[in-house]
Design an enzyme around this catalytic site. Sequence first.
Site, PDB file in Angstrom:
ATOM      1  N   GLY A  15     -12.054   6.921  -7.540  1.00 55.82           N
ATOM      2  CA  GLY A  15     -11.044   7.076  -6.504  1.00 55.82           C
ATOM      3  C   GLY A  15      -9.714   7.621  -6.983  1.00 55.82           C
ATOM      4  O   GLY A  15      -9.646   8.530  -7.814  1.00 55.82           O
ATOM      5  N   ASP A  35     -10.365  -0.318 -16.528  1.00 58.61           N
ATOM      6  CA  ASP A  35     -11.113  -0.780 -15.361  1.00 58.61           C
ATOM      7  C   ASP A  35     -11.997  -1.946 -15.788  1.00 58.61           C
ATOM      8  O   ASP A  35     -12.334  -2.082 -16.967  1.00 58.61           O
ATOM      9  CB  ASP A  35     -11.977   0.345 -14.784  1.00 58.61           C
ATOM     10  CG  ASP A  35     -12.249   0.184 -13.297  1.00 58.61           C
ATOM     11  OD1 ASP A  35     -11.651   0.925 -12.502  1.00 58.61           O
ATOM     12  OD2 ASP A  35     -13.054  -0.706 -12.929  1.00 58.61           O
ATOM     13  N   ASP A  57     -10.269  -6.810 -16.976  1.00 64.07           N
ATOM     14  CA  ASP A  57     -10.036  -7.344 -15.632  1.00 64.07           C
ATOM     15  C   ASP A  57      -8.562  -7.746 -15.562  1.00 64.07           C
ATOM     16  O   ASP A  57      -8.140  -8.706 -16.222  1.00 64.07           O
ATOM     17  CB  ASP A  57     -10.935  -8.550 -15.380  1.00 64.07           C
ATOM     18  CG  ASP A  57     -10.751  -9.146 -13.986  1.00 64.07           C
ATOM     19  OD1 ASP A  57      -9.769  -8.802 -13.299  1.00 64.07           O
ATOM     20  OD2 ASP A  57     -11.587  -9.991 -13.598  1.00 64.07           O
ATOM     21  N   TYR A 144      -4.458  -8.315   2.190  1.00 64.90           N
ATOM     22  CA  TYR A 144      -4.250  -7.000   1.582  1.00 64.90           C
ATOM     23  C   TYR A 144      -2.846  -6.471   1.867  1.00 64.90           C
ATOM     24  O   TYR A 144      -2.111  -6.075   0.962  1.00 64.90           O
ATOM     25  CB  TYR A 144      -5.299  -6.027   2.113  1.00 64.90           C
ATOM     26  CG  TYR A 144      -5.181  -4.631   1.545  1.00 64.90           C
ATOM     27  CD1 TYR A 144      -5.609  -4.348   0.256  1.00 64.90           C
ATOM     28  CD2 TYR A 144      -4.638  -3.586   2.306  1.00 64.90           C
ATOM     29  CE1 TYR A 144      -5.502  -3.062  -0.270  1.00 64.90           C
ATOM     30  CE2 TYR A 144      -4.535  -2.307   1.796  1.00 64.90           C
ATOM     31  CZ  TYR A 144      -4.964  -2.050   0.503  1.00 64.90           C
ATOM     32  OH  TYR A 144      -4.847  -0.787  -0.011  1.00 64.90           O
ATOM     33  N   LYS A 148       0.340  -5.907  -0.812  1.00 63.35           N
ATOM     34  CA  LYS A 148       0.936  -4.597  -1.047  1.00 63.35           C
ATOM     35  C   LYS A 148       2.429  -4.586  -0.701  1.00 63.35           C
ATOM     36  O   LYS A 148       3.214  -3.877  -1.349  1.00 63.35           O
ATOM     37  CB  LYS A 148       0.182  -3.530  -0.246  1.00 63.35           C
ATOM     38  CG  LYS A 148      -1.259  -3.315  -0.717  1.00 63.35           C
ATOM     39  CD  LYS A 148      -1.315  -2.893  -2.188  1.00 63.35           C
ATOM     40  CE  LYS A 148      -2.706  -2.456  -2.603  1.00 63.35           C
ATOM     41  NZ  LYS A 148      -2.753  -1.996  -4.004  1.00 63.35           N
ATOM     42  N   THR A 179     -11.663   8.814   0.420  1.00 66.67           N
ATOM     43  CA  THR A 179     -12.454   8.378  -0.725  1.00 66.67           C
ATOM     44  C   THR A 179     -13.904   8.176  -0.286  1.00 66.67           C
ATOM     45  O   THR A 179     -14.199   8.067   0.904  1.00 66.67           O
ATOM     46  CB  THR A 179     -11.921   7.052  -1.291  1.00 66.67           C
ATOM     47  OG1 THR A 179     -12.051   6.035  -0.284  1.00 66.67           O
ATOM     48  CG2 THR A 179     -10.445   7.167  -1.692  1.00 66.67           C
TER      49      THR A 179
END
Length: 250
Positions: A15, A35, A57, A144, A148, A179
């Site tokens: 992505g 990642d 992580d 979410y 953010k 994406t």
Amino acid sequence: MSTQKVALVTGAARGIGLATAQSFAAQGWNVLMLDRDHAELARVVADVPRATALDCDISDPDAVAASFTALDQLDCLVNNAGVAQFGPIEACDFALWRSVMATNLDGTFLCSQAALPLLKASRGNIVNIASISGLRASTLRVAYGTSKAAVIQLTKQQAAELGEYGVRANCVCPGPVRTKLAMAVHSQEIIDAYHDAIPLNRYGSEAEIAAAITFLASESASYITGQVLAADGGFDSTGVGLPALRKDTP
């Protein structure tokens, strides 16, 4: 310290993160691609020039500390890694809330703190990736969107406190992006609704978001800090206005 600049991008296996790593590499940077998806990271890193894979992580404080302790130079940290869990507010229990916050907010904080000594040494910068959902409320995004919004405030705190060291901090808030994941889960009805609500009438691309990120990381943005850039096709500018009322009527 090497004269070759080094960027670390979290969530770099796919992505926006992968597109950002590719963009840095195309501009001559060395890239650390971090990642937690070891298999996918190993698959894509070979295709990015001057890239090194870091299996980590970011929600794990010990793993973050170990990854950053091994570094000897860092000029830009891109906090891109994130998770999204969408659903009604009443269905968001504390376990789901914490799983989102652990990566989106805690992970961004942990990586930023771990990177500070290196960024102070290089007078480097941080680019945090939030979301249009952190700027304007939306249904099904209580954890979410809140995470953010917190990343946006964290960016401003970083800019306010780190400027005296020559370290800049900025934030990119992507709008809807084309994406593979989005296209897999967005129905045609959802796609049409987004097109109607976005003044440019389309989704953004991963490369377009990467271009905004690498601009903020570059010397061209040397006097820009504490800013929140919505790379969203104008989505934020429409507020809660109805698309039908944007056209002239008799």
